[in-house]
Design a protein around this motif. Structure first.
Motif, mmCIF file in Angstrom:
data_model
loop_
_atom_site.group_PDB
_atom_site.id
_atom_site.type_symbol
_atom_site.label_atom_id
_atom_site.label_comp_id
_atom_site.label_asym_id
_atom_site.label_seq_id
_atom_site.Cartn_x
_atom_site.Cartn_y
_atom_site.Cartn_z
ATOM 1 N N TYR A 1 0.545 -12.760 -8.279
ATOM 2 C CA TYR A 1 1.767 -13.532 -8.023
ATOM 3 C C TYR A 1 1.494 -14.986 -8.379
ATOM 4 N N LYS B 1 -6.523 -10.993 -6.625
ATOM 5 C CA LYS B 1 -6.872 -9.840 -5.804
ATOM 6 C C LYS B 1 -7.576 -10.243 -4.516
ATOM 7 N N ARG C 1 4.453 -15.477 0.586
ATOM 8 C CA ARG C 1 3.957 -15.039 1.888
ATOM 9 C C ARG C 1 3.749 -13.530 1.912
ATOM 10 N N ASN C 2 4.738 -12.791 1.435
ATOM 11 C CA ASN C 2 4.635 -11.328 1.442
ATOM 12 C C ASN C 2 3.479 -10.847 0.576
ATOM 13 N N THR C 3 3.292 -11.476 -0.585
ATOM 14 C CA THR C 3 2.201 -11.082 -1.470
ATOM 15 C C THR C 3 0.849 -11.373 -0.833
ATOM 16 N N MET D 1 0.150 -11.647 2.380
ATOM 17 C CA MET D 1 -0.051 -10.730 3.517
ATOM 18 C C MET D 1 -0.410 -9.330 3.032
ATOM 19 N N ASN D 2 0.209 -8.863 1.955
ATOM 20 C CA ASN D 2 -0.134 -7.547 1.405
ATOM 21 C C ASN D 2 -1.576 -7.519 0.918
ATOM 22 N N GLN D 3 -2.011 -8.593 0.258
ATOM 23 C CA GLN D 3 -3.388 -8.649 -0.233
ATOM 24 C C GLN D 3 -4.385 -8.699 0.920
ATOM 25 N N ASN E 1 -3.928 -7.417 3.893
ATOM 26 C CA ASN E 1 -3.939 -6.057 4.465
ATOM 27 C C ASN E 1 -4.773 -5.112 3.622
ATOM 28 N N GLU E 2 -4.717 -5.250 2.280
ATOM 29 C CA GLU E 2 -5.525 -4.392 1.406
ATOM 30 C C GLU E 2 -7.006 -4.690 1.579
ATOM 31 N N LYS F 1 -8.405 -3.184 4.865
ATOM 32 C CA LYS F 1 -8.416 -1.708 4.975
ATOM 33 C C LYS F 1 -9.793 -1.163 4.781
#
Length: 174
Positions: free
Chosen positions: A21, A101, A162-164, A166-168, A170-171, A174
């Motif tokens: 992003y 990433k 922000r969403n991107t 937070m998604n990264q 979370n990945e 994991k």
């Protein structure tokens, strides 16, 4: 410049990371500089006209009135202010916020480039403020905190960033 960073990754035996992003500053960030340049631009023209009038006439110091030097000095100072505002405009224009990433990268620079990488695993804080006007115009104030230092920018599409991020995160977790 892109090749330089790719070469650094090759030297460190890393693959260049894919940009997930990218966003830039919103036009509202440039507004004070544009308004300032519009107000100081006439003084730049005045300085050039006054200076070349003196040079072309070969005016000597003894032949001039004190107020003529005040005009030359004042227009010269406003001309320097114009050039400073122009530099700051291009500096802001060069700022990019990228989500990779494993990191959040803040890039800026006109002549020299500055790159701040914030590892998402070391991520401390993410503050996003979006006022009613910001929602209406599509910008938000983005502030990143790491190690006690923070940087703040008015960016386009703050919720997408922000969403991107937070998604990264979370990945990674994991």
């Amino acid at each position: 410049m892109k090749n330089l960073f790719q070469e650094i990754n090759v030297i460190e035996n890393r693959e260049p990371e894919e940009v997930i992003y990218e966003t830039r500053l919103h036009w509202i960030s440039f507004l004070p500089y544009i308004v300032g340049m519009l107000f100081t631009l006439p003084s730049l023209f005045a300085f050039v006209i006054i200076f070349f009038t003196y040079v072309s006439k070969g005016v000597k110091y003894e032949d001039t009135q004190p107020f003529e030097f005040v005009g030359l000095f004042t227009s010269g100072m406003f001309s320097l202010l114009f050039l400073f505002l122009l530099y700051k405009y291009f500096l802001l224009k060069s700022i990019k916020v990228q989500v990779l990433k494993n990191s959040l990268t803040l890039r800026s620079g006109v002549v020299a480039q500055e790159v701040n990488d914030i590892l998402l695993s070391k991520y401390e804080g993410f503050h996003l403020h979006q006022s009613a006007m910001g929602k209406w115009l599509g910008y938000g104030i983005f502030r990143v905190t790491t190690g006690g230092a923070y940087q703040s920018y008015k960016i386009k599409d703050p919720m997408g960033l922000r969403n991107t991020v937070m998604n990264q995160i979370n990945e990674i977790n994991k």
